[in-house]
Write a protein that holds these residues in place. Structure first.
Motif, PDB file in Angstrom:
ATOM      1  N   ASP A  27       0.846  -1.193   0.000  1.00 51.32           N
ATOM      2  CA  ASP A  27       0.000   0.000   0.000  1.00 51.32           C
ATOM      3  C   ASP A  27       0.880   1.241   0.000  1.00 51.32           C
ATOM      4  N   PRO A  28       0.961   1.956  -1.130  1.00 51.24           N
ATOM      5  CA  PRO A  28       1.801   3.160  -1.156  1.00 51.24           C
ATOM      6  C   PRO A  28       1.192   4.335  -0.412  1.00 51.24           C
ATOM      7  N   GLY A  29      -0.091   4.243  -0.063  1.00 48.46           N
ATOM      8  CA  GLY A  29      -0.752   5.356   0.617  1.00 48.46           C
ATOM      9  C   GLY A  29      -1.409   6.304  -0.370  1.00 48.46           C
ATOM     10  N   ALA A  30      -1.878   7.408   0.165  1.00 52.18           N
ATOM     11  CA  ALA A  30      -2.553   8.418  -0.650  1.00 52.18           C
ATOM     12  C   ALA A  30      -1.552   9.467  -1.126  1.00 52.18           C
ATOM     13  N   LEU A  31      -1.891  10.132  -2.214  1.00 49.25           N
ATOM     14  CA  LEU A  31      -1.076  11.251  -2.683  1.00 49.25           C
ATOM     15  C   LEU A  31      -1.297  12.423  -1.734  1.00 49.25           C
ATOM     16  N   LEU A  32      -0.262  12.757  -0.954  1.00 47.50           N
ATOM     17  CA  LEU A  32      -0.374  13.802   0.058  1.00 47.50           C
ATOM     18  C   LEU A  32       0.204  15.135  -0.396  1.00 47.50           C
ATOM     19  N   GLY A  33       0.897  15.140  -1.517  1.00 48.41           N
ATOM     20  CA  GLY A  33       1.484  16.388  -1.987  1.00 48.41           C
ATOM     21  C   GLY A  33       2.617  16.109  -2.952  1.00 48.41           C
ATOM     22  N   VAL A  34       3.459  17.090  -3.139  1.00 42.10           N
ATOM     23  CA  VAL A  34       4.587  17.004  -4.069  1.00 42.10           C
ATOM     24  C   VAL A  34       5.812  17.597  -3.388  1.00 42.10           C
ATOM     25  N   PHE A  35       6.951  16.909  -3.522  1.00 43.09           N
ATOM     26  CA  PHE A  35       8.213  17.437  -3.001  1.00 43.09           C
ATOM     27  C   PHE A  35       9.072  17.866  -4.180  1.00 43.09           C
TER      28      PHE A  35
ATOM     29  N   ALA B 146      -1.029  18.759  -0.255  1.00 40.77           N
ATOM     30  CA  ALA B 146      -2.308  18.881  -0.943  1.00 40.77           C
ATOM     31  C   ALA B 146      -3.204  19.853  -0.188  1.00 40.77           C
ATOM     32  N   GLU B 147      -3.968  20.635  -0.940  1.00 38.07           N
ATOM     33  CA  GLU B 147      -4.817  21.667  -0.351  1.00 38.07           C
ATOM     34  C   GLU B 147      -6.289  21.354  -0.604  1.00 38.07           C
TER      35      GLU B 147
ATOM     36  N   ALA C 187      -7.130  14.386   0.451  1.00 37.37           N
ATOM     37  CA  ALA C 187      -6.048  14.088   1.396  1.00 37.37           C
ATOM     38  C   ALA C 187      -5.491  15.344   2.053  1.00 37.37           C
ATOM     39  N   ALA C 188      -6.202  16.463   1.952  1.00 34.60           N
ATOM     40  CA  ALA C 188      -5.663  17.731   2.461  1.00 34.60           C
ATOM     41  C   ALA C 188      -5.400  17.681   3.965  1.00 34.60           C
ATOM     42  N   GLU C 189      -6.306  17.085   4.733  1.00 34.27           N
ATOM     43  CA  GLU C 189      -6.127  17.048   6.192  1.00 34.27           C
ATOM     44  C   GLU C 189      -4.911  16.212   6.578  1.00 34.27           C
ATOM     45  N   ALA C 190      -4.780  15.035   5.971  1.00 38.81           N
ATOM     46  CA  ALA C 190      -3.616  14.194   6.256  1.00 38.81           C
ATOM     47  C   ALA C 190      -2.333  14.863   5.797  1.00 38.81           C
ATOM     48  N   ALA C 191      -2.381  15.560   4.649  1.00 34.70           N
ATOM     49  CA  ALA C 191      -1.192  16.252   4.148  1.00 34.70           C
ATOM     50  C   ALA C 191      -0.770  17.367   5.095  1.00 34.70           C
TER      51      ALA C 191
ATOM     52  N   SER D  89      -8.512   6.907 -14.373  1.00 35.95           N
ATOM     53  CA  SER D  89      -9.636   7.814 -14.625  1.00 35.95           C
ATOM     54  C   SER D  89      -9.341   8.843 -15.711  1.00 35.95           C
ATOM     55  N   PHE D  90      -8.062   9.191 -15.893  1.00 34.64           N
ATOM     56  CA  PHE D  90      -7.633  10.238 -16.832  1.00 34.64           C
ATOM     57  C   PHE D  90      -8.328  11.573 -16.537  1.00 34.64           C
ATOM     58  N   GLN D  91      -8.641  11.788 -15.254  1.00 32.27           N
ATOM     59  CA  GLN D  91      -9.269  13.030 -14.834  1.00 32.27           C
ATOM     60  C   GLN D  91      -8.233  13.926 -14.166  1.00 32.27           C
ATOM     61  N   LEU D  92      -8.278  15.214 -14.485  1.00 35.58           N
ATOM     62  CA  LEU D  92      -7.395  16.174 -13.840  1.00 35.58           C
ATOM     63  C   LEU D  92      -7.880  16.479 -12.434  1.00 35.58           C
ATOM     64  N   GLU D  93      -6.955  16.532 -11.499  1.00 31.18           N
ATOM     65  CA  GLU D  93      -7.280  16.857 -10.110  1.00 31.18           C
ATOM     66  C   GLU D  93      -6.214  17.814  -9.580  1.00 31.18           C
ATOM     67  N   LYS D  94      -6.632  18.968  -9.104  1.00 26.25           N
ATOM     68  CA  LYS D  94      -5.672  19.926  -8.575  1.00 26.25           C
ATOM     69  C   LYS D  94      -5.162  19.444  -7.218  1.00 26.25           C
ATOM     70  N   ILE D  95      -3.844  19.544  -7.040  1.00 24.89           N
ATOM     71  CA  ILE D  95      -3.225  19.164  -5.776  1.00 24.89           C
ATOM     72  C   ILE D  95      -2.995  20.389  -4.901  1.00 24.89           C
ATOM     73  N   CYS D  96      -2.304  21.376  -5.428  1.00 23.55           N
ATOM     74  CA  CYS D  96      -1.954  22.533  -4.617  1.00 23.55           C
ATOM     75  C   CYS D  96      -1.339  23.610  -5.494  1.00 23.55           C
TER      76      CYS D  96
END
Length: 449
Positions: A71-79, A98-99, A104-108, A414-421
């Motif tokens: 389990d790699p976990g959730a995408l929490l952000g970008v370094f 992530a915002e 995943a914003a709260e965990a990030a 999904s090939f859907q765009l999702e804003k991270i931050c």
């Protein structure tokens, strides 16, 4: 007992008595929770019960769960790490969580507050006086909660080939200093060419996650070290299981050229862009259609010729893990007819004895691109691609200049765009490294080192 139940009136006059709810013993509850496939599912169970929360947050339980599930976990952000020599002062280096409204914003946010992404816990250079002459640690790679950093070894007259290496976990603030590469292996390396913005002449990186025993304090890891020589690629591997370096065989008659044509990207653009999918690392040379492949199962380097369908630049190509063990490729053109930008998705298919790119999908992007695109490919992990979008100059024209940008994710399912931050970014493929950060909130995290 039956009379007492009847007097309580809980049967609504039917004469039946409801038995009180029985608590599930911790041992049984633990075995049930162990079968949940991800720590995201554990987090939902913990939110439903205080008893479950105590169970799933115990280190012993988390170690057993880690040993059972990949389990790699959730995408929490970008370094991001800038190759600019300016150092601190808003150079775009750091963790960008992530915002909202990202799920995943709260965990990030919790991770950003608990971890030390400045790596201040790593040892300072004992030979440096008040920081003079100490360039410090440079981030070289990230994978599965671990970071790999290096620095020029003390007393080596600025040797950028054989650097000191450290593997660390910024959340637990634990680290391991790797032993130096033995002299008998180092003596086989010569004629090394610079990479990484000219600041290094080697490319170390972390191997993929390895199986872990339930009672292991932290999972084992492998570090690969490579150097681009005139007529070969030197490659070594370090295993934390036995603490030893080993040489890897490399392909014969392999020649890197500093510049391949007046109109192509320099060779360090190819070398700085390392890709990973399903146990293999790839370096893609679009001009010559050559892919250098490192198989982490056989521990061998090999060359593969996979003709590109159009004249893509290396900065426009990203290899990703596709479903069913396939190798996927995101790519886009340099010019966009009509001012509309598209992202093309391919899979690499084997046809007879020759692999080829097969177009699977074209994804229209919502950003206009009259001449130069306002977006660029930044990084990949776990089947997703990170795109940077900026209203300023495209990243490949920006050199090391810092700019405000938005980071988006697109995945191969999904090939859907999702804003991270939003983030501060600097440079392009050869100016800044970028890693999608997958992980867990601190309450469900274990030390990785």
């Amino acid at each position: 007992m039956a009379g007492a139940g009847g007097e309580a009136g809980g049967d609504g006059g039917s004469g039946k008595v409801e038995e009180p709810g029985r608590e599930i013993p911790d041992e049984i509850a633990g075995e049930i929770l162990l079968r949940l496939p991800s720590r995201s599912a554990l987090a939902r169970a913990a939110a439903a019960s205080g008893g479950f929360r105590a169970l799933v947050s115990s280190p012993r339980f988390l170690r057993r769960h880690r040993a059972l599930h990949r389990d790699p976990g959730a995408l929490l952000g970008v370094f991001t790490f800038s190759l600019s020599r300016d150092g601190a002062g808003g150079d775009g280096t750091g963790f960008h969580p992530a915002e909202p409204p990202h799920p995943a914003a709260e965990a990030a946010r919790a991770l950003a507050g608990a971890a030390d992404f400045s790596f201040g816990f790593l040892p300072a250079d004992p030979s440096a006086t008040d920081g003079a002459g100490d360039e410090g640690w440079m981030v070289r790679d990230y994978r599965d909660g671990r970071f790999l950093l290096d620095r020029v070894a003390s007393g080596t007259e600025r040797d950028t080939v054989f650097t000191e290496l450290a593997v660390c976990d910024p959340l637990s603030r634990r680290y391991v200093l790797l032993p130096p590469i033995p002299e008998d292996l180092a003596d086989t390396v010569d004629g090394v060419l610079n990479v990484f913005g000219g600041r290094r002449a080697c490319e170390p990186f972390l191997g993929p996650a390895e199986p872990c025993e339930p009672d292991a304090e932290w999972p084992p890891f492998t570090v690969f070290w490579t150097a681009r020589c005139q007529r070969k690629v030197a490659a070594f591997a370090f295993s934390s299981r036995d603490g030893r370096w080993r040489a890897l065989p490399w392909p014969d008659c392999f020649i890197w050229r500093r510049r391949r044509s007046p109109f192509s990207c320099p060779m360090n653009t190819v070398w700085n862009r390392r890709h990973y999918a399903h146990g293999r690392f790839y370096w893609v040379d679009c001009l010559t259609n050559r892919w250098l492949v490192l198989d982490t199962h056989t521990m061998e380097l090999a060359l593969s010729v996979i003709p590109s369908p159009v004249g893509y630049w290396e900065e426009h190509v990203a290899v990703v893990e596709a479903p069913d063990g396939k190798v996927g490729v995101f790519a886009h053109d340099f010019h966009h007819p009509g001012g509309k930008a598209d992202l093309h998705y391919y899979t690499i298919v084997q046809e007879a004895d020759s692999p080829r790119w097969q177009l699977e999908k074209t994804i229209p992007l919502p950003w206009p691109a009259a001449y130069h695109r306002p977006f660029c490919v930044r990084g990949t992990a776990n089947g997703c691609l990170i795109l940077e979008v900026s209203e300023e100059k495209p990243a490949f024209m920006a050199s090391y200049r810092v700019r405000d940008a938005e980071l988006f994710k697109i995945d191969v399912r999904s090939f859907q765009l999702e804003k991270i931050c939003q983030a501060r970014c600097a440079g392009g493929a050869a100016g800044q490294c970028c890693w999608p950060y997958f992980g867990f909130p601190p309450s469900l995290s274990l030390p990785n080192v």
